[in-house]
Scaffold this motif. Sequence first.
Motif, PDB file in Angstrom:
ATOM      1  N   ALA A 175      29.303  51.232  35.110  1.00  0.00           N
ATOM      2  CA  ALA A 175      30.346  50.699  35.983  1.00  0.00           C
ATOM      3  C   ALA A 175      30.497  49.192  35.802  1.00  0.00           C
ATOM      4  O   ALA A 175      31.623  48.668  35.727  1.00  0.00           O
ATOM      5  CB  ALA A 175      30.014  51.024  37.442  1.00  0.00           C
ATOM      6  N   LEU A 176      29.362  48.488  35.708  1.00  0.00           N
ATOM      7  CA  LEU A 176      29.413  47.038  35.510  1.00  0.00           C
ATOM      8  C   LEU A 176      30.021  46.692  34.156  1.00  0.00           C
ATOM      9  O   LEU A 176      30.755  45.703  34.017  1.00  0.00           O
ATOM     10  CB  LEU A 176      28.002  46.453  35.635  1.00  0.00           C
ATOM     11  N   SER A 177      29.735  47.532  33.160  1.00  0.00           N
ATOM     12  CA  SER A 177      30.333  47.331  31.842  1.00  0.00           C
ATOM     13  C   SER A 177      31.850  47.430  31.912  1.00  0.00           C
ATOM     14  O   SER A 177      32.566  46.617  31.309  1.00  0.00           O
ATOM     15  CB  SER A 177      29.779  48.374  30.858  1.00  0.00           C
ATOM     16  N   ASP A 178      32.348  48.403  32.652  1.00  0.00           N
ATOM     17  CA  ASP A 178      33.800  48.544  32.810  1.00  0.00           C
ATOM     18  C   ASP A 178      34.408  47.303  33.457  1.00  0.00           C
ATOM     19  O   ASP A 178      35.484  46.841  33.062  1.00  0.00           O
ATOM     20  CB  ASP A 178      34.124  49.776  33.652  1.00  0.00           C
ATOM     21  N   VAL A 179      33.717  46.763  34.456  1.00  0.00           N
ATOM     22  CA  VAL A 179      34.220  45.567  35.148  1.00  0.00           C
ATOM     23  C   VAL A 179      34.271  44.372  34.193  1.00  0.00           C
ATOM     24  O   VAL A 179      35.246  43.608  34.173  1.00  0.00           O
ATOM     25  CB  VAL A 179      33.336  45.244  36.375  1.00  0.00           C
ATOM     26  N   LEU A 180      33.211  44.210  33.395  1.00  0.00           N
ATOM     27  CA  LEU A 180      33.174  43.081  32.462  1.00  0.00           C
ATOM     28  C   LEU A 180      34.254  43.207  31.391  1.00  0.00           C
ATOM     29  O   LEU A 180      34.838  42.216  30.961  1.00  0.00           O
ATOM     30  CB  LEU A 180      31.790  42.990  31.815  1.00  0.00           C
ATOM     31  N   VAL A 181      34.524  44.436  30.971  1.00  0.00           N
ATOM     32  CA  VAL A 181      35.595  44.641  30.002  1.00  0.00           C
ATOM     33  C   VAL A 181      36.936  44.241  30.612  1.00  0.00           C
ATOM     34  O   VAL A 181      37.775  43.606  29.953  1.00  0.00           O
ATOM     35  CB  VAL A 181      35.628  46.109  29.532  1.00  0.00           C
ATOM     36  N   LYS A 182      37.152  44.595  31.876  1.00  0.00           N
ATOM     37  CA  LYS A 182      38.375  44.173  32.566  1.00  0.00           C
ATOM     38  C   LYS A 182      38.453  42.655  32.655  1.00  0.00           C
ATOM     39  O   LYS A 182      39.532  42.058  32.506  1.00  0.00           O
ATOM     40  CB  LYS A 182      38.422  44.782  33.973  1.00  0.00           C
ATOM     41  N   LEU A 183      37.299  42.026  32.900  1.00  0.00           N
ATOM     42  CA  LEU A 183      37.269  40.566  32.972  1.00  0.00           C
ATOM     43  C   LEU A 183      37.661  39.939  31.641  1.00  0.00           C
ATOM     44  O   LEU A 183      38.420  38.957  31.603  1.00  0.00           O
ATOM     45  CB  LEU A 183      35.868  40.100  33.394  1.00  0.00           C
ATOM     46  N   ILE A 184      37.153  40.512  30.549  1.00  0.00           N
ATOM     47  CA  ILE A 184      37.550  40.030  29.222  1.00  0.00           C
ATOM     48  C   ILE A 184      39.059  40.163  29.058  1.00  0.00           C
ATOM     49  O   ILE A 184      39.736  39.268  28.535  1.00  0.00           O
ATOM     50  CB  ILE A 184      36.831  40.820  28.110  1.00  0.00           C
ATOM     51  N   GLY A 185      39.616  41.290  29.533  1.00  0.00           N
ATOM     52  CA  GLY A 185      41.056  41.488  29.451  1.00  0.00           C
ATOM     53  C   GLY A 185      41.828  40.416  30.209  1.00  0.00           C
ATOM     54  O   GLY A 185      42.862  39.921  29.743  1.00  0.00           O
ATOM     55  N   VAL A 186      41.313  40.050  31.384  1.00  0.00           N
ATOM     56  CA  VAL A 186      41.974  39.002  32.173  1.00  0.00           C
ATOM     57  C   VAL A 186      41.917  37.668  31.444  1.00  0.00           C
ATOM     58  O   VAL A 186      42.913  36.931  31.376  1.00  0.00           O
ATOM     59  CB  VAL A 186      41.308  38.893  33.567  1.00  0.00           C
ATOM     60  N   ILE A 187      40.752  37.339  30.900  1.00  0.00           N
ATOM     61  CA  ILE A 187      40.616  36.072  30.160  1.00  0.00           C
ATOM     62  C   ILE A 187      41.550  36.050  28.953  1.00  0.00           C
ATOM     63  O   ILE A 187      42.151  35.019  28.629  1.00  0.00           O
ATOM     64  CB  ILE A 187      39.148  35.871  29.715  1.00  0.00           C
ATOM     65  N   MET A 188      41.720  37.215  28.307  1.00  0.00           N
ATOM     66  CA  MET A 188      42.556  37.267  27.106  1.00  0.00           C
ATOM     67  C   MET A 188      44.040  37.071  27.406  1.00  0.00           C
ATOM     68  O   MET A 188      44.827  36.831  26.496  1.00  0.00           O
ATOM     69  CB  MET A 188      42.345  38.591  26.376  1.00  0.00           C
ATOM     70  N   TRP A 189      44.439  37.166  28.687  1.00  0.00           N
ATOM     71  CA  TRP A 189      45.821  36.820  29.021  1.00  0.00           C
ATOM     72  C   TRP A 189      46.128  35.375  28.638  1.00  0.00           C
ATOM     73  O   TRP A 189      47.265  35.022  28.339  1.00  0.00           O
ATOM     74  CB  TRP A 189      46.065  36.996  30.533  1.00  0.00           C
TER      75      TRP A 189
END
Length: 415
Positions: A175-189
């Motif tokens: 679950a934490l991995s999924d959250v961090l992947v989403k965070l990477i997605g936000v940063i990549m904006w």
Amino acid sequence: MKRLKPYRFPLLLLASVITGSVAGWFLGPRSAVLKPLGDIFLNLLFTVVVPLVFVTISSSIANMGTLKRLGRILGTLLVVFVLTGIIASVVMLFSVQWINPGEGVSVSLGEGEEESSEDSLTLSEQIVQALTAPDFKDLLSKENMLALILFAMLFGTAVGMSGESGKSVARGLAALSDVLVKLIGVIMWFAPVGLASYFASLVGEFGPSLVGSYLKAVAVYYPVAILYFLFFFSLYAWVAAGGTGVRKFWGNIFPAAVTSLATGSSVASIPVNLEASRKIGVPSDIREMVIPMGATIHMDGSCLSAILKISFLFGLFQMPFHDIQDFLTAILVAILSGMVMSGVPGGGFTGELLIITLYGFPPEALPILAVLGTLVDPVATMVNSTGDTVASMLVARFVEGKEWMKKKWENAFSS
């Protein structure tokens, strides 16, 4: 347009790099005013990388417990993946010794790690320093990336061995991995703005010769990757099942090759690769393990590109890339990039970060590698994806025996 859809974001990033480079060309030294925007983007990425690497690697290993009953297949699979990755790395090592794409451009982006302190250490002390950290808090730094990876692998193994209590930890890690992947997605904006600003200042300072180095790197990678695809995959198919294996492989692999090129994804090519391996005659239990796992941890194309990226940076920073220790480290990084790091979300980025930290390049070199990775990605993905099918043939050869293909078709005809 549908075929271009998977490449929309990479194309957007390339467009931003081109826009920034053109702006830097015209603005010259004045483009330095844009550099803070690029620095913000880099700092955001480097902030998230330590938790990302730890959580995703430990989560991947912790959730592999269900494969224990297939230990023989899994063990053979891992050996095949490592050996083909080493071969791909050595092939590119020889190639960049002939043509180093980064030569001819002098870049000085910042201070790397101090070499004098490393030179004073013995080889055994350097190994200890690279693989471990003296305190837990020292792991929470990008400077100790290899030690962090090793610790994450050990932690994931311990979680997988802990039975019921470990399952709840594994679910939490996932679950934490999924959250961090989403965070990477936000940063990549912010990536298009950050990369455009960064390359504007870079080209403004060092001139357009850097663009020529990218073209040279692509001119090295594409022919080498295609030759590896044609020659070594034929060799692997021959080792797996002789001349019949070669004919079967090339008679069934092109749909998978075209699919991986069209989608830009090894995962999206799994169904086509499964069908290709079925037609070739790979037993179902082998192909159903090798193909899905290979889509995430078998990346010969990524091994090729990792060596290219390392030599590219060595050339840009005018550092010699001829030492056997540099070669062995490069192969290790390539295997990690092609297996361990590609098996987690954001693996390409973390593999590039591993290159920078292990060799002591400044953080500002990360966007340079990221753009190079985007340029070589289509062919790298094709090699990654189609390599899974020929790997399944090799696994069948060593698990089922030398006559595995003959027995498969004899059983099919008799039934």
